[in-house]
Design an enzyme around this catalytic site. Structure first.
Site, mmCIF file in Angstrom:
data_model
loop_
_atom_site.group_PDB
_atom_site.id
_atom_site.type_symbol
_atom_site.label_atom_id
_atom_site.label_comp_id
_atom_site.label_asym_id
_atom_site.label_seq_id
_atom_site.Cartn_x
_atom_site.Cartn_y
_atom_site.Cartn_z
ATOM 1 N N LYS A 1 0.795 -1.169 -0.141
ATOM 2 C CA LYS A 1 0.004 0.169 0.039
ATOM 3 C C LYS A 1 1.024 1.264 0.080
ATOM 4 O O LYS A 1 1.905 1.289 0.712
ATOM 5 C CB LYS A 1 -0.961 0.028 1.290
ATOM 6 C CG LYS A 1 -1.924 -1.026 1.362
ATOM 7 C CD LYS A 1 -2.768 -0.891 2.559
ATOM 8 C CE LYS A 1 -3.705 0.089 2.780
ATOM 9 N NZ LYS A 1 -4.500 -0.237 3.849
HETATM 10 C C1 E4P Z 1 -8.080 2.231 5.810
HETATM 11 O O1 E4P Z 1 -7.344 1.154 5.991
HETATM 12 C C2 E4P Z 1 -8.404 2.811 6.884
HETATM 13 O O2 E4P Z 1 -7.597 2.679 8.118
HETATM 14 C C3 E4P Z 1 -9.814 2.598 7.512
HETATM 15 O O3 E4P Z 1 -10.477 1.961 6.595
HETATM 16 C C4 E4P Z 1 -10.300 3.951 8.191
HETATM 17 O O4 E4P Z 1 -11.635 3.679 8.644
HETATM 18 P P1 E4P Z 1 -12.186 4.571 9.411
HETATM 19 O O5 E4P Z 1 -12.325 5.831 8.204
HETATM 20 O O6 E4P Z 1 -13.524 4.016 9.852
HETATM 21 O O7 E4P Z 1 -11.405 5.080 10.442
#
Ligand code: E4P
Length: 215
Positions: A89
């Site tokens: 990522k």
């Molecule tokens: C992506 O991997 C983020 O860490 C995650 O999806 C964020 O989710 P949230 O916006 O509910 O914290």
């Protein structure tokens, strides 16, 4: 015909292990915040990768970090060396996009994350990313119609080799809306994934079946 791929967005080893053991997820997505939440750092990646692939994870995502292109690329290459199930990522930033382009050119599978615009989605596809991760919940938090934007990304990426893997998905209902919009890859917290399995009426019907099966 296309499959639907669910991922656990977590480094909670018990919760992720349970979902993998129950064969309910295709893989696991993490990032530095998710790791830190469990008291883990990048050094845990090798053990987590071995544990989760050993329990059937087809894809395991770790996020590269670095203050410049050279250091983030080196971080990404270390992740890629974990094995063929690893996906790197990188954030959708001025540093992340060149890193994604270099990794993709080296046939390293890449997900461009924290995607908030269709222009970013198109750029990620142009450089050969395997996935993009729009943050649905955070788009909504910002007052954007996140589902409408994700639908636009689905249309833009249709026919390319880049797939939306939507993150920040906070309810089973949002999973359904995403799949109805053409999304085939969704990552969510283990609690959301578990909630998607359940309905009171199903439990009640099953209880009657069990009762009648044992009479
Ligand atoms: C992506 O991997 C983020 O860490 C995650 O999806 C964020 O989710 P949230 O916006 O509910 O914290």
């Amino acid at each position: 015909m296309s499959r639907i791929f669910l991922y656990a967005d977590s480094a909670d080893r018990e919760a992720v292990g349970g979902l993998l053991g129950d064969r309910l997820i295709h893989g696991v997505t993490t990032n530095p915040t998710i790791l830190r939440r469990e008291g883990l750092g990048a050094e845990a990646a090798a053990d987590l990768y071995a544990e989760w692939t050993g329990r059937g994870a087809a894809e395991v995502f770790f996020q590269a970090s670095g203050a410049d292109v050279t250091s983030m690329e080196a971080s990404g290459l270390r992740i890629a060396q974990l094995g063929s199930n690893a996906v790197v990522k990188v954030p959708a930033t001025a540093i992340g996009f060149p890193v994604a382009a270099r990794l993709a050119a080296a046939d390293v599978p890449v997900l461009v994350t924290a995607v908030y615009s269709s222009a970013q989605a198109v750029t990620a596809a142009a450089i050969g990313a395997r996935y993009i991760a729009p943050y649905l919940g955070r788009l909504d938090d910002a007052g954007v119609d996140g589902l409408a934007l994700v639908r636009e990304m689905v249309t833009l990426l249709s026919g390319t080799e880049t797939h939306p893997l939507v993150a920040s998905v906070r309810s089973p209902e949002r999973i359904v809306e995403l799949v109805a919009s053409g999304v085939r890859h969704v990552t969510a917290a283990p609690t959301v994934l578990r909630a998607a399995l359940l309905h009171d009426a199903s439990d009640a019907a099953a209880a009657v079946f069990e009762r009648d099966a044992t009479v």
